[in-house]
Design a protein around this motif. Structure first.
Motif, short mmCIF file in Angstrom:
data_model
loop_
_atom_site.label_atom_id
_atom_site.label_comp_id
_atom_site.label_asym_id
_atom_site.label_seq_id
_atom_site.Cartn_x
_atom_site.Cartn_y
_atom_site.Cartn_z
N LYS A 1 143.28 17.07 26.58
CA LYS A 1 144.12 18.12 26.01
C LYS A 1 143.37 18.98 24.98
O LYS A 1 143.97 19.88 24.39
CB LYS A 1 145.36 17.51 25.35
CG LYS A 1 146.33 16.87 26.33
CD LYS A 1 147.54 16.32 25.60
CE LYS A 1 148.56 15.75 26.58
NZ LYS A 1 149.75 15.19 25.87
N SER A 2 142.11 18.71 24.77
CA SER A 2 141.36 19.45 23.77
C SER A 2 141.34 20.93 24.10
O SER A 2 141.27 21.32 25.26
CB SER A 2 139.93 18.91 23.65
OG SER A 2 139.25 19.03 24.88
N GLU A 3 141.41 21.74 23.05
CA GLU A 3 141.51 23.19 23.22
C GLU A 3 140.15 23.84 23.11
O GLU A 3 139.39 23.59 22.17
CB GLU A 3 142.46 23.76 22.15
CG GLU A 3 143.86 23.17 22.22
CD GLU A 3 144.72 23.64 21.08
OE1 GLU A 3 144.19 24.35 20.19
OE2 GLU A 3 145.91 23.29 21.06
N SER A 4 139.85 24.71 24.06
CA SER A 4 138.58 25.42 24.06
C SER A 4 138.62 26.56 23.05
O SER A 4 139.61 27.28 22.94
CB SER A 4 138.28 25.98 25.45
OG SER A 4 137.09 26.70 25.45
N CYS A 5 137.55 26.67 22.27
CA CYS A 5 137.44 27.78 21.31
C CYS A 5 136.79 28.97 22.00
O CYS A 5 135.73 28.83 22.62
CB CYS A 5 136.60 27.36 20.11
SG CYS A 5 137.33 25.98 19.20
N GLU A 6 137.42 30.11 21.92
CA GLU A 6 136.93 31.28 22.63
C GLU A 6 135.61 31.76 22.05
O GLU A 6 135.30 31.56 20.89
CB GLU A 6 137.96 32.41 22.56
CG GLU A 6 139.28 32.06 23.26
CD GLU A 6 140.27 33.19 23.15
OE1 GLU A 6 139.95 34.19 22.49
OE2 GLU A 6 141.37 33.06 23.72
N ARG B 1 135.17 22.52 21.84
CA ARG B 1 136.57 22.15 22.09
C ARG B 1 137.07 21.39 20.87
O ARG B 1 136.32 20.67 20.22
CB ARG B 1 136.71 21.30 23.35
CG ARG B 1 136.15 21.96 24.61
CD ARG B 1 136.47 21.14 25.85
NE ARG B 1 137.88 21.18 26.17
CZ ARG B 1 138.46 22.13 26.89
NH1 ARG B 1 137.74 23.14 27.37
NH2 ARG B 1 139.74 22.08 27.16
N GLN B 2 138.34 21.58 20.55
CA GLN B 2 138.96 20.90 19.42
C GLN B 2 139.93 19.85 19.95
O GLN B 2 140.87 20.17 20.67
CB GLN B 2 139.70 21.89 18.53
CG GLN B 2 138.81 22.91 17.84
CD GLN B 2 138.09 22.33 16.63
OE1 GLN B 2 138.17 21.14 16.35
NE2 GLN B 2 137.38 23.18 15.89
N ALA B 3 139.69 18.59 19.59
CA ALA B 3 140.57 17.49 20.03
C ALA B 3 141.29 16.91 18.82
O ALA B 3 140.68 16.69 17.76
CB ALA B 3 139.75 16.41 20.72
N TYR B 4 142.58 16.66 18.97
CA TYR B 4 143.39 16.07 17.91
C TYR B 4 143.91 14.72 18.41
O TYR B 4 144.51 14.64 19.48
CB TYR B 4 144.54 17.00 17.53
CG TYR B 4 144.06 18.26 16.85
CD1 TYR B 4 143.94 18.33 15.47
CD2 TYR B 4 143.67 19.37 17.60
CE1 TYR B 4 143.48 19.47 14.84
CE2 TYR B 4 143.20 20.52 16.98
CZ TYR B 4 143.11 20.56 15.60
OH TYR B 4 142.63 21.70 14.99
N SER C 1 143.53 12.75 24.47
CA SER C 1 143.24 13.77 23.47
C SER C 1 142.05 14.63 23.89
O SER C 1 142.02 15.83 23.62
CB SER C 1 142.96 13.13 22.10
OG SER C 1 141.76 12.39 22.12
#
Length: 337
Positions: free
Chosen positions: A319-324, A283-286, A316
């Motif tokens: 809201k982190s985005e999962s990388c497929e 997961r990418q967190a900003y 953050s």
């Protein structure tokens, strides 16, 4: 490319490219010199310079230095600070990246392979390495939002003589491998000489859990722990397969990547995702609030903690985005998304 002497070898280095990998305050490039606010202090004036050509290419000076050790130096010393690693590791990075230049006047220029530097086996440090320092929580870290209990669990000490916090780096099995000393004024630091290089370690790996945050610096990892997350730090802006393998062998199944909001942090973010893809969920967190110019309101996790509190880090992470992509849990052989 300019000629810089590294370990007795003349090496052609792209100084401008190396310096451009990092964020600077009030940078300017002119007449063979780079100027900016000092990276070693909390500074807003262009009191720092790096010579870009000539006999002293790569040499730097800081007119507002706090101590003589950081008044001037060579390029490897500067890069070690910027990359958050030891002087020896910075030299090895430059030699591996640029190699040895071709002989003058040669008709044919060969691209030399990266040097494979022989690693000498190092012993872990004795626990009494920490005995000269106070194990009491640091007021400096309290002011940066890190509570006493988080400091105690991390084994933070304090050096009265150097006025520096003492941060133990341990192996996955808990043995003391290296120690970082960070001044409580300015931003300078150093590591135990001759200890295990930081490139072979992951800070806090022995305390990793199934879901763990990965960041750059130790204080950022402590900030995430303050917010209730397991967290590790790579200790700089470089990621390699040794660090990857340490994470693979740890309990981590989901890795939340939360590097600094700058060019070096974004580069590290991409490297970690590339190396870890297929081994753990990513997961990418900003961190921080988005600004109109596309930037962020803070640079790193600790700044967010001090400025906004633990909720900023928790938000953050949420809201982190999962990388497929699929991953393989090497401990169990199971697959997942």
């Amino acid at each position: 490319m300019v000629n810089v002497r590294i370990r007795g070898q003349d090496v052609d280095i792209d100084l401008e490219a190396e310096l451009s990998n990092f964020e600077w305050t009030r940078p300017s490039w002119r007449a063979g010199k780079f100027q900016a606010a000092s990276p070693f202090r909390y500074d807003r004036t262009p009191s720092f310079f790096v010579t870009l050509d000539g006999e002293y290419a790569g040499c730097w000076g800081d007119s507002g230095h706090y101590d003589a050790e950081w008044a001037s130096g060579n390029f490897a010393k500067l890069l070690a600070f910027l990359r958050n690693e030891s002087y020896e590791e910075a030299e090895e990075y430059l030699l591996e990246s640029y190699g040895v230049p071709a002989e003058a006047g040669a008709q044919l220029t060969l691209k030399l392979p990266k040097l494979q530097l022989v690693q000498r086996k190092r012993q872990t440090l004795k626990e009494d390495t920490l005995s000269p320092y106070s194990p009491e929580p640091s007021e400096y870290l309290r002011l940066r939002g890190i509570p006493d209990e988080v400091q105690r669990v991390a084994g933070v000490h304090f050096s009265e003589i150097n006025r520096a916090i003492v941060l133990p780096w341990r192996t996955a099995g808990g043995k003391l491998a290296n120690v970082k000393y960070r001044k409580t004024y300015g931003k300078t630091f150093w590591y135990t000489k001759g200890a295990e290089p930081i490139r072979n370690l992951v800070y806090g790996i022995g305390q990793a859990e199934r879901t763990t945050v990965l960041c750059e610096a130790e204080i950022d990892a402590l900030s995430w722990r303050t917010a209730g997350f397991a967290a590790v730090a790579v200790g700089g802006v470089a990621f390699n397969r040794t660090k990857r393998d340490l994470i693979i062998r740890s309990p981590i199944e989901e890795l939340i990547i939360a590097t600094d909001n700058d060019k070096a942090g974004e580069k590290l973010r991409r490297e970690v995702e590339k190396e870890m893809r297929g081994y753990v969920r990513i997961r990418q967190a900003y961190i921080g609030k988005c600004l109109p110019d596309g930037g962020f309101s803070v640079k790193d996790a600790n700044e967010a903690l001090v400025k906004y509190g633990v909720e900023a880090l928790r938000e953050s992470a949420e809201k982190s985005e999962s990388c497929e992509g699929l991953y393989v849990n090497l401990r169990t052989g199971s697959r997942g998304k």
